[in-house]
Write an enzyme that holds these catalytic residues in place. Sequence first.
Site, short mmCIF file in Angstrom:
data_model
loop_
_atom_site.label_atom_id
_atom_site.label_comp_id
_atom_site.label_asym_id
_atom_site.label_seq_id
_atom_site.Cartn_x
_atom_site.Cartn_y
_atom_site.Cartn_z
N ASP A 81 38.70 45.26 39.40
CA ASP A 81 37.30 45.65 39.37
C ASP A 81 37.08 47.14 39.63
OD1 ASP A 81 36.64 42.99 38.95
OD2 ASP A 81 36.56 42.57 41.10
N GLY A 101 36.67 49.35 37.34
CA GLY A 101 35.88 49.97 36.27
C GLY A 101 36.74 50.22 35.04
N LYS A 102 37.79 49.40 34.89
CA LYS A 102 38.72 49.59 33.75
C LYS A 102 37.99 49.43 32.41
CE LYS A 102 41.09 46.16 35.35
NZ LYS A 102 40.44 46.00 36.67
N GLY A 130 36.90 40.29 34.55
CA GLY A 130 35.50 40.50 34.17
C GLY A 130 35.34 41.99 34.01
N HIS A 131 35.19 42.45 32.79
CA HIS A 131 35.09 43.89 32.53
C HIS A 131 33.68 44.20 32.04
CE1 HIS A 131 39.75 44.23 31.99
NE2 HIS A 131 39.39 43.76 33.17
N ARG A 171 58.66 26.66 30.17
CA ARG A 171 58.93 26.38 28.76
C ARG A 171 58.28 25.09 28.24
NH1 ARG A 171 65.05 27.74 29.89
NH2 ARG A 171 64.38 26.56 31.71
N GLN A 217 43.03 43.01 36.07
CA GLN A 217 43.35 42.97 37.50
C GLN A 217 43.77 44.37 37.96
OE1 GLN A 217 44.92 40.00 35.55
NE2 GLN A 217 42.77 39.52 35.79
N THR A 266 47.74 37.79 41.46
CA THR A 266 47.54 36.97 40.27
C THR A 266 48.93 36.60 39.73
OG1 THR A 266 46.28 36.75 38.22
CG2 THR A 266 47.36 38.89 38.58
N THR A 274 33.07 35.27 39.33
CA THR A 274 32.76 34.17 40.24
C THR A 274 31.51 34.44 41.08
OG1 THR A 274 34.20 35.16 41.89
CG2 THR A 274 35.20 33.49 40.48
N ARG A 276 31.41 36.03 43.73
CA ARG A 276 31.75 36.11 45.15
C ARG A 276 31.53 37.54 45.67
NH1 ARG A 276 37.86 34.10 45.19
NH2 ARG A 276 37.82 35.14 43.17
N SER A 333 33.36 58.90 37.57
CA SER A 333 32.11 58.35 37.05
C SER A 333 31.09 58.19 38.14
CB SER A 333 32.36 57.06 36.26
OG SER A 333 32.44 55.96 37.09
P1 GDP Z 1 36.83 46.10 35.78
O1 GDP Z 1 37.19 44.69 36.05
O2 GDP Z 1 37.87 47.05 36.30
O3 GDP Z 1 36.50 46.39 34.34
O4 GDP Z 1 35.52 46.39 36.63
P2 GDP Z 1 34.22 45.42 36.78
O5 GDP Z 1 33.39 45.56 35.56
O6 GDP Z 1 34.62 44.07 37.21
O7 GDP Z 1 33.53 46.05 38.04
C1 GDP Z 1 33.05 47.35 38.07
C2 GDP Z 1 31.53 47.29 38.35
O8 GDP Z 1 31.08 48.58 38.70
C3 GDP Z 1 30.73 46.90 37.14
O9 GDP Z 1 29.56 46.25 37.54
C4 GDP Z 1 30.39 48.24 36.50
O10 GDP Z 1 29.19 48.21 35.71
C5 GDP Z 1 30.18 49.08 37.71
N1 GDP Z 1 30.54 50.50 37.58
C6 GDP Z 1 31.56 51.05 36.87
N2 GDP Z 1 31.62 52.37 37.09
C7 GDP Z 1 30.62 52.66 37.95
C8 GDP Z 1 30.17 53.87 38.58
O11 GDP Z 1 30.72 54.94 38.41
N3 GDP Z 1 29.10 53.75 39.44
C9 GDP Z 1 28.47 52.56 39.68
N4 GDP Z 1 27.45 52.56 40.53
N5 GDP Z 1 28.88 51.42 39.09
C10 GDP Z 1 29.93 51.47 38.26
P1 IMO Z 2 39.55 42.40 36.65
O1 IMO Z 2 40.35 42.54 35.38
C1 IMO Z 2 39.52 41.29 40.86
C2 IMO Z 2 42.07 37.93 42.02
C3 IMO Z 2 41.39 36.68 42.51
C4 IMO Z 2 42.43 36.17 43.49
C5 IMO Z 2 43.73 36.52 42.80
C6 IMO Z 2 44.36 35.37 42.02
O2 IMO Z 2 38.12 42.11 36.45
O3 IMO Z 2 39.82 43.56 37.54
P2 IMO Z 2 43.79 34.24 39.68
O4 IMO Z 2 42.55 33.53 39.23
O5 IMO Z 2 44.15 35.43 38.86
O6 IMO Z 2 44.95 33.32 39.89
O7 IMO Z 2 43.40 34.78 41.16
O8 IMO Z 2 43.44 37.59 41.91
N1 IMO Z 2 41.63 38.40 40.70
C7 IMO Z 2 40.85 39.48 40.51
N2 IMO Z 2 40.23 40.28 41.39
N3 IMO Z 2 39.44 41.55 39.54
C8 IMO Z 2 40.07 40.77 38.65
O9 IMO Z 2 40.14 41.07 37.33
C9 IMO Z 2 40.79 39.66 39.12
N4 IMO Z 2 41.49 38.68 38.52
C10 IMO Z 2 42.02 37.93 39.49
O10 IMO Z 2 40.17 36.96 43.13
O11 IMO Z 2 42.36 36.90 44.68
MG MG Z 3 36.37 42.99 36.97
#
Ligand code: GDP
Ligand code: IMO
Ligand code: MG
Length: 426
Positions: A13, A15-16, A40-41, A144, A226, A241, A303, A305, A415
């Site tokens: 999470d 911000g990938k 979740g991106h 397998r 992740q 994971t 989720t 959470r 960012s």
């Molecule tokens: P990812 O899983 O690495 O793609 O990241 P997520 O999308 O799960 O979580 C990043 C969250 O931060 C998302 O809600 C984005 O919209 C938000 N976000 C990303 N970059 C920034 C930033 O520079 N500032 C703020 N306030 N939010 C950001």
């Molecule tokens: P993105 O790509 C944050 C965490 C879960 C749990 C552990 C194992 O959005 O960054 P799993 O369902 O993969 O077996 O869960 O990994 N987890 C993440 N945490 N961002 C994610 O993906 C995650 N994908 C899995 O919360 O701790």
């Molecule tokens: Mg995410």
Amino acid sequence: MSVSIVVGVQWGDEGKGKVVDYLTEQADLVVRFQGGNNAGHTLVIDGQKTALQLIPSGILRPGTRCLLASGVVLNPFSLIEEIDRLAEINVAVTPDRLGIANNVQLILPYHLAVDRGREAELAGGKIGTTGKGIGPAYEDAVSRCGIRLCDLFDARHLSSLVERNVAQKNAYLSRVLGTSDCFSAAELLLELNRLAEFLRPYATDVSIEVSEAVKAGKEIVFEGAQGCLLDISHGTYPFVTSSNTVAAYACVSAGVGPQIVDSVVGICKAYCTRVGSGPFPTEDFGVDGQNLREAGREFGTVTGRPRRCGWFDTAAVKKAVRLNGIDSLVITKLDVLSGFKKVRLGTAYTIDGVEVNDIPVSPDAQDRLQVVYEDLPGWDEDITAVRKFSELPLNAQKLLTRIEELSESRIVGFSVGPDRVQTIRM
Ligand code: GDP
Ligand code: IMO
Ligand code: MG
């Protein structure tokens, strides 16, 4: 031509998705290389938010082809839901926009049941998975007995695979995990046969596609899911994971040699978060942690959470730089730190007063880990409209410079908000 790999540096999470979307303005191919719909991106473009789970973050760039490589685990039912959600916002995920490796492993309903059953059994020791069946699907791949996309196109073979897997999983669920889940092989087969027709045009040979794109001098971005500290081999095991999240896995998954890679970009937040259980040395249990959660809207995309929040951990970032071969860093969510009187940077760890340079592997040592902090003065200004490094308050500039020094990596961007235009190249 350039081939870059984008990876998360912390626990996900970071911000990938947003950075991949930014980088793909000119990209020909965006390749997701591991994980599944546990990811979740989030992309925000002109205020419109799109949350992607499986489909690569290049999908909103009309000229970009997106690929799911063999190391991904694919829930076909979720994929179709995601394609439908994108259709609602007029993004047509047609087979010319998305290709799926023939040999990708499928996540099927019994994997979700096993994931949930295991977590229930662990009770207090839960990993806190996303419940998407990720671990059980990777287990089947390694043992397998997994079912791959190509198996959907061979009805007789599929039938024997489904019958064997369903029988084994039903027995495991009832006898070992004690759950009431029970799957019907005939029903699952019917659904999979229906899906096969829809999915067949998407199937492709990712290894050949990527190799040809490299030969043709195309621009390729690999998208990690992740984060480094969730890597199955190098993360905070067992609270990880079930895939290798590090950059080297991009080549394994796509079926290409490592010499094609030009750069590895690590994404990290200006602070740190984690969802689920496991060590988090710089976690802040006090008011600052709560303020980070509220200001950063730190609630899981998949989720919902609440994410655990804490401070930037330089030792962890240095580890990620080493494990991934990161040559450039992008620091996200700098805007979230506006208003904090002081900003903390974890600079080192100690155990019983002795400095250690990595999160130890044994749980006992992890419990005794202490963090050494450096405190920097914060800033009050709203920085969401900043578009240049020089427009940042001096203390924000100093923070980035200090992160760069301590992480031993170059910061190439930062960012200041979720929107595409709030990503700044340095
Ligand atoms: P990812 O899983 O690495 O793609 O990241 P997520 O999308 O799960 O979580 C990043 C969250 O931060 C998302 O809600 C984005 O919209 C938000 N976000 C990303 N970059 C920034 C930033 O520079 N500032 C703020 N306030 N939010 C950001
Ligand atoms: P993105 O790509 C944050 C965490 C879960 C749990 C552990 C194992 O959005 O960054 P799993 O369902 O993969 O077996 O869960 O990994 N987890 C993440 N945490 N961002 C994610 O993906 C995650 N994908 C899995 O919360 O701790
Ligand atoms: Mg995410």
